[in-house]
Write a protein that holds these residues in place. Structure first.
Motif, mmCIF file in Angstrom:
data_model
loop_
_atom_site.group_PDB
_atom_site.id
_atom_site.type_symbol
_atom_site.label_atom_id
_atom_site.label_comp_id
_atom_site.label_asym_id
_atom_site.label_seq_id
_atom_site.Cartn_x
_atom_site.Cartn_y
_atom_site.Cartn_z
ATOM 1 N N VAL A 104 -11.621 5.917 -10.238
ATOM 2 C CA VAL A 104 -10.768 5.471 -11.474
ATOM 3 C C VAL A 104 -9.389 5.859 -11.149
ATOM 4 C CG1 VAL A 104 -10.147 5.643 -13.823
ATOM 5 C CG2 VAL A 104 -12.398 4.719 -13.082
ATOM 6 N N ALA A 105 -9.251 7.237 -11.016
ATOM 7 C CA ALA A 105 -7.972 8.121 -11.083
ATOM 8 C C ALA A 105 -7.252 7.364 -9.630
ATOM 9 C CB ALA A 105 -8.228 9.633 -10.981
ATOM 10 N N MET A 106 -8.003 7.426 -8.633
ATOM 11 C CA MET A 106 -7.394 6.799 -7.454
ATOM 12 C C MET A 106 -7.024 5.450 -7.374
ATOM 13 S SD MET A 106 -6.360 7.342 -4.355
ATOM 14 C CE MET A 106 -6.170 6.738 -2.817
ATOM 15 N N GLY A 107 -7.722 4.606 -8.150
ATOM 16 C CA GLY A 107 -7.590 3.206 -8.226
ATOM 17 C C GLY A 107 -6.383 2.570 -9.185
ATOM 18 N N LEU A 108 -6.460 3.513 -10.280
ATOM 19 C CA LEU A 108 -5.518 2.817 -11.190
ATOM 20 C C LEU A 108 -4.137 3.848 -11.309
ATOM 21 C CD1 LEU A 108 -8.195 2.578 -14.498
ATOM 22 C CD2 LEU A 108 -7.070 0.695 -12.810
ATOM 23 N N SER B 299 -4.851 12.261 -3.599
ATOM 24 C CA SER B 299 -5.803 11.465 -2.987
ATOM 25 C C SER B 299 -4.868 10.931 -1.763
ATOM 26 C CB SER B 299 -6.346 10.248 -3.927
ATOM 27 O OG SER B 299 -7.158 11.020 -4.880
ATOM 28 N N THR B 300 -3.794 10.344 -2.054
ATOM 29 C CA THR B 300 -2.975 9.776 -1.153
ATOM 30 C C THR B 300 -2.686 10.833 0.182
ATOM 31 O OG1 THR B 300 -2.061 8.166 -2.469
ATOM 32 C CG2 THR B 300 -0.798 8.419 -0.259
ATOM 33 N N THR B 301 -2.170 12.040 -0.112
ATOM 34 C CA THR B 301 -1.857 12.864 0.848
ATOM 35 C C THR B 301 -3.059 13.579 1.500
ATOM 36 O OG1 THR B 301 -1.814 14.465 -0.973
ATOM 37 C CG2 THR B 301 0.319 13.625 -0.145
ATOM 38 N N ALA C 220 2.268 15.688 2.026
ATOM 39 C CA ALA C 220 2.859 15.897 0.771
ATOM 40 C C ALA C 220 4.301 16.003 1.036
ATOM 41 C CB ALA C 220 2.263 17.057 -0.134
ATOM 42 N N SER C 221 4.693 16.926 1.975
ATOM 43 C CA SER C 221 6.041 17.110 2.058
ATOM 44 C C SER C 221 6.817 15.728 2.638
ATOM 45 C CB SER C 221 6.411 18.064 2.887
ATOM 46 O OG SER C 221 5.770 19.257 2.768
#
Length: 532
Positions: free
Chosen positions: A101-105, A432-434, A460-461
Protein backbone atom coordinates in the motif's frame (compact mmCIF):
# COMPACT_ATOMS: atom_id res chain seq x y z
CA UNK A 1 30.63 -19.82 -5.22
CA UNK A 2 27.95 -19.63 -7.90
CA UNK A 3 29.23 -17.94 -11.02
CA UNK A 4 27.25 -14.92 -12.14
CA UNK A 5 27.35 -14.16 -15.82
CA UNK A 6 26.93 -10.74 -17.37
CA UNK A 7 28.38 -8.58 -14.60
CA UNK A 8 31.70 -7.54 -13.19
CA UNK A 9 31.65 -8.98 -9.70
CA UNK A 10 34.54 -6.75 -8.58
CA UNK A 11 32.44 -3.61 -9.01
CA UNK A 12 29.53 -2.44 -6.90
CA UNK A 13 27.41 -1.27 -9.84
CA UNK A 14 26.71 -2.77 -13.23
CA UNK A 15 28.09 0.18 -15.19
CA UNK A 16 26.96 -1.24 -18.53
CA UNK A 17 23.40 -0.42 -17.46
CA UNK A 18 24.02 2.52 -15.16
CA UNK A 19 26.24 4.78 -17.32
CA UNK A 20 24.10 4.71 -20.51
CA UNK A 21 20.91 5.29 -18.46
CA UNK A 22 22.39 8.26 -16.61
CA UNK A 23 23.87 9.83 -19.76
CA UNK A 24 20.61 9.50 -21.67
CA UNK A 25 18.62 10.98 -18.77
CA UNK A 26 21.02 13.95 -18.50
CA UNK A 27 20.94 14.46 -22.27
CA UNK A 28 17.15 14.60 -22.11
CA UNK A 29 16.87 16.70 -18.94
CA UNK A 30 19.29 19.51 -19.86
CA UNK A 31 17.51 20.79 -22.99
CA UNK A 32 14.13 20.29 -21.32
CA UNK A 33 15.30 22.43 -18.41
CA UNK A 34 16.76 25.16 -20.64
CA UNK A 35 13.69 25.30 -22.89
CA UNK A 36 10.96 24.21 -20.51
CA UNK A 37 7.95 25.84 -22.20
CA UNK A 38 8.98 24.77 -25.69
CA UNK A 39 9.77 21.23 -24.51
CA UNK A 40 6.49 20.94 -22.61
CA UNK A 41 4.47 22.13 -25.60
CA UNK A 42 6.29 19.74 -27.92
CA UNK A 43 5.88 16.73 -25.62
CA UNK A 44 2.24 17.55 -24.91
CA UNK A 45 1.64 17.77 -28.65
CA UNK A 46 3.26 14.38 -29.19
CA UNK A 47 1.37 12.79 -26.31
CA UNK A 48 -1.95 14.33 -27.40
CA UNK A 49 -1.43 12.95 -30.90
CA UNK A 50 -0.63 9.47 -29.57
CA UNK A 51 -3.56 9.64 -27.16
CA UNK A 52 -5.99 10.74 -29.88
CA UNK A 53 -4.96 7.85 -32.13
CA UNK A 54 -4.34 5.21 -29.47
CA UNK A 55 -6.63 6.17 -26.56
CA UNK A 56 -8.59 2.96 -27.11
CA UNK A 57 -5.35 1.00 -26.79
CA UNK A 58 -4.43 2.47 -23.41
CA UNK A 59 -7.93 1.81 -22.10
CA UNK A 60 -7.92 -1.83 -23.27
CA UNK A 61 -4.39 -2.17 -21.92
CA UNK A 62 -5.63 -1.51 -18.37
CA UNK A 63 -8.49 -3.93 -18.89
CA UNK A 64 -6.19 -6.67 -20.22
CA UNK A 65 -3.80 -6.26 -17.28
CA UNK A 66 -6.67 -6.80 -14.85
CA UNK A 67 -7.87 -9.82 -16.87
CA UNK A 68 -4.34 -11.28 -16.84
CA UNK A 69 -4.22 -10.81 -13.06
CA UNK A 70 -7.46 -12.73 -12.60
CA UNK A 71 -6.28 -15.46 -14.99
CA UNK A 72 -3.02 -16.02 -13.12
CA UNK A 73 -4.75 -15.86 -9.72
CA UNK A 74 -7.55 -18.34 -10.35
CA UNK A 75 -5.88 -20.74 -12.77
CA UNK A 76 -3.39 -23.48 -11.94
CA UNK A 77 -0.59 -20.86 -12.00
CA UNK A 78 -1.99 -19.12 -8.93
CA UNK A 79 -0.93 -22.04 -6.71
CA UNK A 80 2.75 -21.71 -7.65
CA UNK A 81 4.95 -20.68 -4.70
CA UNK A 82 7.60 -18.02 -5.29
CA UNK A 83 10.36 -19.97 -3.59
CA UNK A 84 10.62 -23.51 -2.32
CA UNK A 85 7.25 -25.18 -1.89
CA UNK A 86 7.81 -25.47 1.88
CA UNK A 87 8.96 -21.87 2.30
CA UNK A 88 6.90 -19.56 4.49
CA UNK A 89 6.27 -15.89 3.65
CA UNK A 90 8.81 -13.37 4.87
CA UNK A 91 6.15 -10.98 6.22
CA UNK A 92 2.76 -11.34 7.86
CA UNK A 93 -0.20 -10.51 5.61
CA UNK A 94 -0.72 -7.14 7.36
CA UNK A 95 2.96 -6.21 7.02
CA UNK A 96 3.00 -7.39 3.42
CA UNK A 97 -0.14 -5.44 2.52
CA UNK A 98 1.11 -2.33 4.36
CA UNK A 99 4.36 -2.32 2.38
CA UNK A 100 2.50 -2.74 -0.92
CA UNK A 101 0.00 0.00 0.00
CA UNK A 102 2.75 2.44 0.97
CA UNK A 103 4.64 1.64 -2.22
CA UNK A 104 1.58 1.65 -4.46
CA UNK A 105 -0.18 4.79 -3.23
CA UNK A 106 2.38 7.14 -1.73
CA UNK A 107 1.39 10.73 -1.05
CA UNK A 108 -0.40 10.99 -4.41
CA UNK A 109 -3.54 9.53 -2.84
CA UNK A 110 -3.59 12.46 -0.39
CA UNK A 111 -3.77 14.86 -3.34
CA UNK A 112 -6.10 12.95 -5.66
CA UNK A 113 -8.23 11.78 -2.74
CA UNK A 114 -9.00 15.30 -1.56
CA UNK A 115 -9.13 17.41 -4.73
CA UNK A 116 -9.15 15.23 -7.89
CA UNK A 117 -12.93 15.53 -8.00
CA UNK A 118 -12.61 19.26 -8.74
CA UNK A 119 -11.19 18.55 -12.21
CA UNK A 120 -14.12 16.33 -13.18
CA UNK A 121 -16.72 18.66 -11.68
CA UNK A 122 -15.55 21.43 -14.01
CA UNK A 123 -15.53 19.18 -17.11
CA UNK A 124 -17.86 16.20 -16.55
CA UNK A 125 -18.55 13.54 -19.23
CA UNK A 126 -21.70 12.73 -21.20
CA UNK A 127 -22.81 16.38 -21.40
CA UNK A 128 -23.55 16.56 -17.67
CA UNK A 129 -23.91 20.08 -16.30
CA UNK A 130 -20.69 21.31 -14.69
CA UNK A 131 -20.71 21.63 -10.88
CA UNK A 132 -24.06 19.79 -10.63
CA UNK A 133 -24.77 17.08 -8.07
CA UNK A 134 -24.29 14.40 -10.74
CA UNK A 135 -20.97 15.98 -11.71
CA UNK A 136 -19.91 15.79 -8.06
CA UNK A 137 -20.68 12.07 -7.96
CA UNK A 138 -18.75 11.54 -11.19
CA UNK A 139 -15.82 13.46 -9.69
CA UNK A 140 -15.65 11.47 -6.47
CA UNK A 141 -16.23 8.08 -8.07
CA UNK A 142 -13.65 8.83 -10.77
CA UNK A 143 -11.13 9.69 -8.04
CA UNK A 144 -11.72 6.18 -6.68
CA UNK A 145 -11.55 4.67 -10.17
CA UNK A 146 -8.01 6.03 -10.66
CA UNK A 147 -6.88 3.84 -7.75
CA UNK A 148 -8.72 0.68 -8.76
CA UNK A 149 -8.06 -2.72 -10.23
CA UNK A 150 -6.60 -1.67 -13.62
CA UNK A 151 -4.00 0.59 -12.04
CA UNK A 152 -2.77 -2.00 -9.56
CA UNK A 153 -2.89 -4.75 -12.17
CA UNK A 154 -0.60 -2.56 -14.29
CA UNK A 155 1.72 -2.24 -11.29
CA UNK A 156 1.96 -5.94 -10.44
CA UNK A 157 1.65 -8.01 -13.60
CA UNK A 158 5.38 -8.14 -14.39
CA UNK A 159 6.03 -9.46 -10.86
CA UNK A 160 5.14 -13.14 -11.49
CA UNK A 161 7.95 -13.49 -14.05
CA UNK A 162 10.44 -11.53 -11.94
CA UNK A 163 9.55 -13.38 -8.75
CA UNK A 164 9.72 -16.76 -10.49
CA UNK A 165 13.13 -16.02 -11.98
CA UNK A 166 14.52 -14.86 -8.64
CA UNK A 167 12.92 -17.20 -6.10
CA UNK A 168 12.24 -20.39 -8.08
CA UNK A 169 14.86 -20.51 -10.81
CA UNK A 170 17.34 -18.80 -8.46
CA UNK A 171 18.75 -16.45 -11.11
CA UNK A 172 21.03 -13.86 -9.48
CA UNK A 173 19.82 -10.69 -11.20
CA UNK A 174 16.44 -9.07 -10.49
CA UNK A 175 16.12 -7.62 -13.98
CA UNK A 176 13.65 -7.43 -16.83
CA UNK A 177 16.18 -8.91 -19.23
CA UNK A 178 16.57 -11.95 -16.96
CA UNK A 179 12.80 -12.45 -16.83
CA UNK A 180 12.67 -12.44 -20.64
CA UNK A 181 15.61 -14.84 -21.09
CA UNK A 182 13.27 -17.76 -21.73
CA UNK A 183 11.82 -15.86 -24.70
CA UNK A 184 14.91 -14.35 -26.32
CA UNK A 185 17.63 -16.79 -25.29
CA UNK A 186 21.09 -16.31 -23.80
CA UNK A 187 22.70 -14.47 -26.72
CA UNK A 188 20.10 -11.69 -26.73
CA UNK A 189 19.84 -11.43 -22.94
CA UNK A 190 23.59 -11.29 -22.33
CA UNK A 191 24.13 -8.96 -25.27
CA UNK A 192 22.94 -5.58 -26.45
CA UNK A 193 19.26 -6.54 -26.48
CA UNK A 194 19.21 -7.41 -22.79
CA UNK A 195 21.08 -4.23 -21.89
CA UNK A 196 18.57 -2.19 -23.92
CA UNK A 197 15.64 -3.65 -21.94
CA UNK A 198 17.39 -2.86 -18.67
CA UNK A 199 18.34 0.68 -19.74
CA UNK A 200 14.73 1.46 -20.73
CA UNK A 201 13.60 0.29 -17.30
CA UNK A 202 16.22 2.30 -15.44
CA UNK A 203 15.60 5.53 -17.36
CA UNK A 204 11.86 5.31 -16.69
CA UNK A 205 12.41 4.74 -12.98
CA UNK A 206 15.06 7.44 -12.52
CA UNK A 207 12.96 10.02 -14.34
CA UNK A 208 9.81 8.99 -12.49
CA UNK A 209 11.57 9.12 -9.12
CA UNK A 210 12.97 12.59 -9.88
CA UNK A 211 9.49 13.81 -10.86
CA UNK A 212 8.01 12.29 -7.68
CA UNK A 213 10.64 14.06 -5.60
CA UNK A 214 9.93 17.36 -7.34
CA UNK A 215 6.15 17.13 -7.35
CA UNK A 216 5.82 15.57 -3.90
CA UNK A 217 7.44 18.48 -2.08
CA UNK A 218 4.61 20.99 -2.88
CA UNK A 219 2.13 18.82 -0.97
CA UNK A 220 4.22 19.58 2.12
CA UNK A 221 5.15 23.20 1.34
CA UNK A 222 1.57 24.36 0.74
CA UNK A 223 0.51 23.04 4.14
CA UNK A 224 3.62 24.43 5.87
CA UNK A 225 2.92 27.83 4.30
CA UNK A 226 -0.62 27.74 5.68
CA UNK A 227 0.52 26.48 9.08
CA UNK A 228 3.15 29.19 9.62
CA UNK A 229 1.67 31.92 7.39
CA UNK A 230 4.78 32.08 5.20
CA UNK A 231 5.46 32.33 1.48
CA UNK A 232 6.27 29.30 -0.62
CA UNK A 233 9.82 29.81 -1.86
CA UNK A 234 12.48 27.61 -3.38
CA UNK A 235 14.36 27.81 -0.07
CA UNK A 236 11.37 26.33 1.75
CA UNK A 237 11.05 23.63 -0.93
CA UNK A 238 14.77 22.91 -0.63
CA UNK A 239 14.60 22.54 3.17
CA UNK A 240 11.60 20.22 2.92
CA UNK A 241 13.31 18.17 0.21
CA UNK A 242 16.56 17.82 2.17
CA UNK A 243 14.70 16.60 5.28
CA UNK A 244 12.69 14.22 3.16
CA UNK A 245 15.83 12.95 1.37
CA UNK A 246 17.53 12.26 4.70
CA UNK A 247 14.49 10.26 5.83
CA UNK A 248 14.10 8.10 2.76
CA UNK A 249 17.85 7.61 2.38
CA UNK A 250 18.09 6.45 6.00
CA UNK A 251 15.09 4.15 5.59
CA UNK A 252 16.54 2.65 2.39
CA UNK A 253 19.89 2.27 4.19
CA UNK A 254 18.23 0.30 7.00
CA UNK A 255 16.59 -1.99 4.44
CA UNK A 256 13.18 -3.62 4.19
CA UNK A 257 12.93 -5.14 7.69
CA UNK A 258 14.17 -2.24 9.81
CA UNK A 259 13.23 0.69 7.59
CA UNK A 260 10.59 0.22 4.90
CA UNK A 261 8.42 -2.30 6.79
CA UNK A 262 8.35 -0.33 10.04
CA UNK A 263 7.57 2.98 8.33
CA UNK A 264 4.84 1.40 6.21
CA UNK A 265 3.03 -0.26 9.13
CA UNK A 266 3.42 2.86 11.33
CA UNK A 267 1.88 5.05 8.65
CA UNK A 268 -1.10 2.71 8.30
CA UNK A 269 -1.92 3.27 11.97
CA UNK A 270 -1.38 7.06 11.81
CA UNK A 271 -3.42 7.42 8.62
CA UNK A 272 -6.21 5.30 10.10
CA UNK A 273 -6.31 7.45 13.23
CA UNK A 274 -6.30 10.61 11.08
CA UNK A 275 -9.27 9.35 9.03
CA UNK A 276 -11.16 8.45 12.21
CA UNK A 277 -10.54 11.95 13.60
CA UNK A 278 -11.97 13.54 10.43
CA UNK A 279 -15.09 11.39 10.76
CA UNK A 280 -15.57 12.29 14.44
CA UNK A 281 -14.56 15.96 14.39
CA UNK A 282 -15.78 16.74 10.87
CA UNK A 283 -18.98 16.03 8.93
CA UNK A 284 -18.84 12.30 9.65
CA UNK A 285 -22.44 11.45 8.76
CA UNK A 286 -22.18 13.32 5.45
CA UNK A 287 -18.86 11.64 4.63
CA UNK A 288 -20.24 8.15 5.32
CA UNK A 289 -23.40 8.82 3.28
CA UNK A 290 -21.47 10.42 0.43
CA UNK A 291 -18.91 7.59 0.47
CA UNK A 292 -21.76 5.10 0.13
CA UNK A 293 -23.26 7.08 -2.77
CA UNK A 294 -19.85 7.37 -4.45
CA UNK A 295 -19.09 3.64 -4.20
CA UNK A 296 -22.56 2.82 -5.52
CA UNK A 297 -22.09 5.28 -8.39
CA UNK A 298 -18.62 3.87 -9.13
CA UNK A 299 -19.79 0.25 -9.22
CA UNK A 300 -22.78 1.18 -11.38
CA UNK A 301 -20.58 3.04 -13.86
CA UNK A 302 -17.33 1.08 -13.57
CA UNK A 303 -17.50 -0.36 -17.09
CA UNK A 304 -18.43 3.07 -18.48
CA UNK A 305 -15.38 4.65 -16.82
CA UNK A 306 -13.13 1.78 -17.85
CA UNK A 307 -14.04 1.84 -21.54
CA UNK A 308 -15.11 5.46 -22.13
CA UNK A 309 -13.38 7.09 -25.14
CA UNK A 310 -15.84 9.93 -25.87
CA UNK A 311 -15.72 8.92 -29.54
CA UNK A 312 -18.81 10.90 -30.61
CA UNK A 313 -17.33 14.22 -29.46
CA UNK A 314 -15.36 15.11 -32.59
CA UNK A 315 -14.02 18.42 -31.29
CA UNK A 316 -12.42 17.56 -27.95
CA UNK A 317 -12.32 15.00 -25.17
CA UNK A 318 -13.49 15.56 -21.62
CA UNK A 319 -11.07 15.55 -18.69
CA UNK A 320 -11.85 11.93 -17.82
CA UNK A 321 -10.77 10.57 -21.22
CA UNK A 322 -7.56 12.60 -21.42
CA UNK A 323 -6.59 11.95 -17.81
CA UNK A 324 -7.36 8.20 -17.92
CA UNK A 325 -5.09 7.74 -20.93
CA UNK A 326 -2.29 9.72 -19.27
CA UNK A 327 -2.86 7.93 -15.95
CA UNK A 328 -2.50 4.47 -17.48
CA UNK A 329 0.52 5.57 -19.53
CA UNK A 330 2.19 7.08 -16.46
CA UNK A 331 1.28 4.01 -14.39
CA UNK A 332 2.99 1.86 -17.03
CA UNK A 333 6.18 3.85 -16.44
CA UNK A 334 6.08 2.89 -12.77
CA UNK A 335 4.89 -0.67 -13.41
CA UNK A 336 8.30 -2.28 -13.56
CA UNK A 337 9.44 -0.59 -10.37
CA UNK A 338 6.40 -1.89 -8.49
CA UNK A 339 6.80 -5.34 -10.00
CA UNK A 340 10.51 -5.58 -9.17
CA UNK A 341 9.85 -4.52 -5.58
CA UNK A 342 6.82 -6.82 -5.21
CA UNK A 343 8.84 -9.72 -6.60
CA UNK A 344 11.66 -9.07 -4.13
CA UNK A 345 9.44 -9.09 -1.02
CA UNK A 346 7.08 -11.91 -2.11
CA UNK A 347 9.33 -14.86 -1.38
CA UNK A 348 7.20 -17.63 0.11
CA UNK A 349 3.96 -16.17 -1.28
CA UNK A 350 1.95 -17.85 -4.00
CA UNK A 351 1.35 -15.96 -7.23
CA UNK A 352 -2.32 -15.75 -6.29
CA UNK A 353 -1.51 -14.20 -2.90
CA UNK A 354 0.85 -11.67 -4.45
CA UNK A 355 -1.51 -10.54 -7.21
CA UNK A 356 -4.71 -10.43 -5.17
CA UNK A 357 -3.03 -8.62 -2.27
CA UNK A 358 -1.77 -5.98 -4.69
CA UNK A 359 -5.17 -5.71 -6.39
CA UNK A 360 -7.33 -5.61 -3.28
CA UNK A 361 -5.40 -4.00 -0.39
CA UNK A 362 -4.35 -0.73 -2.12
CA UNK A 363 -7.75 -0.48 -3.84
CA UNK A 364 -9.63 -0.78 -0.54
CA UNK A 365 -7.38 1.71 1.26
CA UNK A 366 -7.48 4.21 -1.62
CA UNK A 367 -11.27 4.07 -1.81
CA UNK A 368 -11.54 4.71 1.92
CA UNK A 369 -8.97 7.52 1.77
CA UNK A 370 -10.78 9.12 -1.17
CA UNK A 371 -14.10 8.70 0.58
CA UNK A 372 -12.89 10.45 3.73
CA UNK A 373 -10.66 13.16 2.25
CA UNK A 374 -12.78 13.78 -0.84
CA UNK A 375 -15.98 13.67 1.20
CA UNK A 376 -14.59 16.37 3.48
CA UNK A 377 -13.67 18.53 0.48
CA UNK A 378 -17.07 18.10 -1.19
CA UNK A 379 -18.88 18.89 2.07
CA UNK A 380 -16.94 22.13 2.53
CA UNK A 381 -17.66 23.09 -1.08
CA UNK A 382 -21.38 22.25 -0.99
CA UNK A 383 -21.86 23.90 2.41
CA UNK A 384 -20.08 27.04 1.19
CA UNK A 385 -17.45 26.87 3.96
CA UNK A 386 -14.51 26.74 1.53
CA UNK A 387 -14.65 28.00 -2.10
CA UNK A 388 -12.77 24.94 -3.32
CA UNK A 389 -13.44 25.34 -7.05
CA UNK A 390 -12.50 29.03 -6.98
CA UNK A 391 -9.19 28.24 -5.25
CA UNK A 392 -8.39 25.53 -7.78
CA UNK A 393 -9.22 27.81 -10.72
CA UNK A 394 -7.32 30.82 -9.39
CA UNK A 395 -4.35 28.98 -7.84
CA UNK A 396 -3.72 25.23 -7.89
CA UNK A 397 -5.47 22.14 -6.57
CA UNK A 398 -2.76 21.79 -3.91
CA UNK A 399 -3.61 25.25 -2.56
CA UNK A 400 -7.12 24.03 -1.73
CA UNK A 401 -5.92 21.22 0.55
CA UNK A 402 -4.75 23.31 3.55
CA UNK A 403 -7.86 25.49 3.27
CA UNK A 404 -10.07 22.40 3.53
CA UNK A 405 -8.07 21.03 6.47
CA UNK A 406 -8.15 24.43 8.21
CA UNK A 407 -11.94 24.19 8.35
CA UNK A 408 -11.70 21.35 10.90
CA UNK A 409 -11.39 21.83 14.68
CA UNK A 410 -7.82 21.90 16.02
CA UNK A 411 -6.71 22.89 12.53
CA UNK A 412 -3.06 23.36 13.53
CA UNK A 413 -2.87 19.78 14.77
CA UNK A 414 -4.83 18.51 11.76
CA UNK A 415 -2.52 20.17 9.23
CA UNK A 416 0.52 18.98 11.19
CA UNK A 417 -0.65 15.36 11.18
CA UNK A 418 -1.49 15.62 7.47
CA UNK A 419 2.08 16.80 6.82
CA UNK A 420 3.51 13.90 8.86
CA UNK A 421 1.41 11.30 7.01
CA UNK A 422 2.33 12.84 3.64
CA UNK A 423 6.04 12.88 4.50
CA UNK A 424 5.97 9.22 5.58
CA UNK A 425 4.05 8.23 2.44
CA UNK A 426 6.56 10.12 0.30
CA UNK A 427 9.39 8.51 2.24
CA UNK A 428 8.08 4.96 1.83
CA UNK A 429 7.58 5.52 -1.89
CA UNK A 430 11.11 6.75 -2.51
CA UNK A 431 12.92 4.45 -0.07
CA UNK A 432 11.27 1.54 -1.89
CA UNK A 433 12.29 3.16 -5.17
CA UNK A 434 15.93 3.64 -4.21
CA UNK A 435 16.07 0.13 -2.74
CA UNK A 436 14.70 -1.25 -6.02
CA UNK A 437 17.13 0.80 -8.14
CA UNK A 438 19.99 -0.48 -5.97
CA UNK A 439 18.76 -4.07 -6.36
CA UNK A 440 18.53 -3.60 -10.09
CA UNK A 441 22.02 -2.13 -10.45
CA UNK A 442 23.71 -4.48 -8.01
CA UNK A 443 26.23 -7.07 -9.13
CA UNK A 444 25.51 -9.14 -6.02
CA UNK A 445 23.41 -12.30 -6.06
CA UNK A 446 19.87 -11.07 -5.23
CA UNK A 447 18.48 -14.54 -4.47
CA UNK A 448 19.64 -14.51 -0.87
CA UNK A 449 21.33 -11.12 -0.58
CA UNK A 450 20.34 -7.48 -0.37
CA UNK A 451 21.82 -4.57 -2.32
CA UNK A 452 24.73 -3.02 -0.46
CA UNK A 453 23.96 -0.08 1.84
CA UNK A 454 26.46 2.06 -0.04
CA UNK A 455 24.65 1.36 -3.32
CA UNK A 456 21.32 2.33 -1.72
CA UNK A 457 22.82 5.69 -0.70
CA UNK A 458 24.25 6.16 -4.19
CA UNK A 459 20.82 5.49 -5.71
CA UNK A 460 19.20 7.96 -3.29
CA UNK A 461 21.83 10.58 -4.14
CA UNK A 462 21.27 10.22 -7.88
CA UNK A 463 17.50 10.61 -7.55
CA UNK A 464 17.96 13.62 -5.25
CA UNK A 465 20.50 15.33 -7.50
CA UNK A 466 18.35 15.00 -10.63
CA UNK A 467 15.20 16.09 -8.77
CA UNK A 468 16.81 19.17 -7.17
CA UNK A 469 18.41 20.34 -10.42
CA UNK A 470 15.12 20.08 -12.28
CA UNK A 471 13.25 21.80 -9.45
CA UNK A 472 15.72 24.69 -9.46
CA UNK A 473 15.98 25.39 -13.18
CA UNK A 474 12.69 23.98 -14.37
CA UNK A 475 12.07 20.86 -16.40
CA UNK A 476 9.90 18.77 -14.09
CA UNK A 477 6.76 19.33 -16.16
CA UNK A 478 8.20 18.10 -19.47
CA UNK A 479 9.98 15.23 -17.72
CA UNK A 480 6.63 14.21 -16.25
CA UNK A 481 5.08 14.12 -19.72
CA UNK A 482 8.12 12.22 -21.00
CA UNK A 483 7.62 9.66 -18.22
CA UNK A 484 4.12 9.12 -19.57
CA UNK A 485 5.47 8.70 -23.11
CA UNK A 486 8.01 6.17 -21.85
CA UNK A 487 5.11 3.99 -20.80
CA UNK A 488 4.73 2.93 -24.44
CA UNK A 489 7.82 0.65 -24.62
CA UNK A 490 7.17 -0.46 -21.03
CA UNK A 491 3.72 -1.73 -22.06
CA UNK A 492 5.33 -3.96 -24.69
CA UNK A 493 7.84 -5.25 -22.13
CA UNK A 494 5.02 -5.95 -19.67
CA UNK A 495 3.21 -8.23 -22.09
CA UNK A 496 6.51 -10.01 -22.74
CA UNK A 497 6.97 -10.67 -19.01
CA UNK A 498 3.42 -12.03 -18.70
CA UNK A 499 4.12 -14.47 -21.53
CA UNK A 500 7.50 -15.29 -19.99
CA UNK A 501 5.92 -16.14 -16.62
CA UNK A 502 3.50 -18.59 -18.22
CA UNK A 503 6.24 -20.07 -20.42
CA UNK A 504 8.63 -20.67 -17.50
CA UNK A 505 5.97 -22.25 -15.30
CA UNK A 506 4.85 -24.51 -18.13
CA UNK A 507 8.43 -25.55 -18.89
CA UNK A 508 9.02 -26.45 -15.21
CA UNK A 509 5.48 -27.74 -14.63
CA UNK A 510 5.62 -25.48 -11.59
CA UNK A 511 1.86 -25.77 -11.07
CA UNK A 512 2.51 -29.43 -10.25
CA UNK A 513 5.92 -29.44 -8.54
CA UNK A 514 6.22 -26.01 -6.87
CA UNK A 515 2.99 -25.77 -4.88
CA UNK A 516 2.23 -26.03 -1.19
CA UNK A 517 1.39 -29.49 0.00
CA UNK A 518 -0.76 -30.21 2.99
CA UNK A 519 1.98 -32.27 4.66
CA UNK A 520 4.36 -29.30 4.58
CA UNK A 521 2.21 -26.94 6.66
CA UNK A 522 -0.06 -27.10 9.68
CA UNK A 523 -3.80 -27.75 9.40
CA UNK A 524 -4.53 -24.13 10.43
CA UNK A 525 -2.18 -22.75 7.78
CA UNK A 526 -3.67 -25.12 5.18
CA UNK A 527 -7.18 -23.77 5.80
CA UNK A 528 -5.87 -20.22 5.33
CA UNK A 529 -4.24 -21.17 2.02
CA UNK A 530 -7.42 -22.85 0.73
CA UNK A 531 -9.60 -19.90 1.73
CA UNK A 532 -7.35 -17.12 0.37
Amino acid sequence: MKKIEGANRSSLIDYKIFIPSLLILIAISVPFSLYEDTSLNMLNSIFDKIASVFSWGYIWYGFLMAAAGLFFSFSKYGKVVLGDSTEKPRFTLFEYASILVAMGLGSTIMRTGMVEWTNVVQDPPYGIEAQSNEALLWGSSYSMFLWSFQTFAIFVMAAPALGYVLHVRKKPFLRISEACRCIFGNKFTNGLGGKLLDVIFLISILSGAAVTLGLGAPIITHNLAKLFSIEITFSLTLIVTIIWVILFSFSAYLGIEKGIKRLSTLNMYIAGAFALFILVAGPGIFILNYFTDSVSFLLSNYINMSLHTDSLDMESNTYIVKNTVFWFAYSATWAMLHSVFAAKISRGRTIKEMILTYLLAPTLISWVATGVLGGLGVNRYVAGDVPVIDIVQEQTSLAAIPEILASLPFSIIVISVFIIVAIIFLTTTLDSTTYTIASYLSTKDMVEGEPSKLLRIIAASIVTFIGLILMRIGGLAPLGVLSGLMGIPIIVIQFLTIYAAKKMMDEDKAWKHNVRKKDDITEKEWRKVKNF
